[in-house]
Design a protein around this motif. Structure first.
Motif, PDB file in Angstrom:
ATOM      1  N   SER A   3       0.845  -1.212   0.000  1.00 21.41           N
ATOM      2  CA  SER A   3       0.000   0.000   0.000  1.00 21.41           C
ATOM      3  C   SER A   3       0.872   1.251   0.000  1.00 21.41           C
ATOM      4  O   SER A   3       0.541   2.243  -0.663  1.00 21.41           O
ATOM      5  N   GLN A  53      -8.045   0.108  -0.080  1.00 21.79           N
ATOM      6  CA  GLN A  53      -8.173  -1.112   0.710  1.00 21.79           C
ATOM      7  C   GLN A  53      -9.439  -0.975   1.571  1.00 21.79           C
ATOM      8  O   GLN A  53      -9.632   0.046   2.222  1.00 21.79           O
ATOM      9  N   ASP A  81      -6.416  -1.756  -4.300  1.00 26.56           N
ATOM     10  CA  ASP A  81      -5.718  -2.263  -3.121  1.00 26.56           C
ATOM     11  C   ASP A  81      -6.585  -3.335  -2.467  1.00 26.56           C
ATOM     12  O   ASP A  81      -7.557  -3.027  -1.787  1.00 26.56           O
ATOM     13  N   GLU A  82      -6.214  -4.580  -2.690  1.00 31.00           N
ATOM     14  CA  GLU A  82      -6.915  -5.753  -2.154  1.00 31.00           C
ATOM     15  C   GLU A  82      -8.431  -5.703  -2.409  1.00 31.00           C
ATOM     16  O   GLU A  82      -9.234  -5.676  -1.472  1.00 31.00           O
TER      17      GLU A  82
HETATM   18 MG   LIG Z   1      -2.043  -2.816   2.202  1.00 33.81          MG
END
Ligand SMILES: [Mg+2]
Ligand SMILES: Nc1ncnc2c1ncn2[C@@H]1O[C@H](COP(=O)(O)OP(=O)(O)OP(=O)(O)O)[C@@H](O)[C@H]1O
Length: 257
Positions: A41, A85, A178-179
């Motif tokens: 990240s 995320q 992000d994820e």
């Molecule tokens: Mg992360």
């Protein structure tokens, strides 16, 4: 084109990035993998100009991101969509407001323009029907219901889709996820992966997907970069990742497969 060159970043005594370099060619999808806390990240935040490097640089379309004036950073960020995320929607805003907030804050106050863009991106992620595939009345009914919903009224998968829709506002050249599938069940994860692949294909965007999910890597990635200990430990195609004999790669594959 994104070029990441010899990037270093520490927080206090903690060295997170210790000389990270790799490039992403236009139109490609790259998956960024690595253990929790390895700096994925943090790396993405350098690319979008939210963090400044101690050493090294990120260039987007030939321009160094960190060295830009505020105005130029906004210009470059407009080319980038970011799916944070955890989806990170504003709980007190409805779907429409969540999607157009950034446009609105950058001065677009025309309700018609804002609604048109929200409808476009919500159709692109499949939360609204394609305007060409249904009657105007049907479309408007669905829009009325969806646009007024709050994040708490949506399923996890729908929230992710709203997060992706928000990233599509302004038709960016780059999308960073992000994820995007963490915390979703396998079927919903597959649907989000299919959406990411479809957008990459249809819109010809350049995508970076941070993920722990090796199924997602296999489905989405044209290139894979694995971070470990502040450095790039692996860079190559997904098939090469699977065949790697590197002990750190093997341990990661064992843990997350
Ligand atoms: Mg992360
Ligand atoms: N703003 C910050 N200030 C201080 N430390 C930070 C900051 N942002 C990140 N870190 C630290 O940098 C390290 C890398 O964090 P990062 O969020 O990039 O990990 P990650 O690879 O994305 O992990 P995960 O897979 O769990 O999301 C962590 O140790 C984190 O605590």
């Amino acid at each position: 084109m994104i070029e990441i060159s010899n990037l270093h970043k520490s927080f206090g005594a903690k060295k997170v990035l210790n000389g990270v370099s790799f490039n992403i060619s236009p139109g490609r999808t790259l998956c960024l993998i690595g253990k929790s806390g390895c700096g994925k990240s943090v790396l993405l935040k350098h690319i979008v100009g939210l963090l400044e490097a101690d050493q090294g640089f990120v260039k987007v379309d030939g321009k160094v991101v960190g060295a830009m004036k505020k105005k130029d950073i906004f210009g470059i960020r407009r080319k980038m969509g970011f799916v944070f995320q955890g989806a990170a929607l504003f709980d007190s805003y409805n779907v429409f407001e969540n999607i157009v907030i950034s446009l609105y804050e950058h001065g677009e106050k025309d309700r018609n323009v804002l609604e048109k863009e929200a409808k476009r991106v919500l159709s692109a992620v499949g939360l609204l029907p394609d305007i060409d595939d249904c009657s105007q009345e049907e479309f408007n009914d669905e829009w009325e219901i969806l646009s007024k919903k709050k994040p708490s009224d949506l399923s996890g998968g729908m929230r992710k889709r709203v997060g992706v829709a928000r990233a599509l506002v302004g038709s960016p050249d780059y999308i960073f996820y992000d994820e995007p599938t963490t915390g979703l069940d396998p079927v919903t994860s597959d649907r989000i992966d299919a959406l990411i692949a479809n957008l990459a294909d249809k819109l010809n965007v350049t995508s970076i997907v941070i993920t722990h999910d090796l199924f997602s890597v296999a489905k989405l990635a044209e290139n894979v970069v694995m971070l470990d200990n502040g450095k790039v430990r692996f860079e190559g195609r997904p098939e090469e990742l699977k065949e790697s004999k590197d002990e750190v790669v093997l341990e990661f594959l064992k843990r997350y497969s």
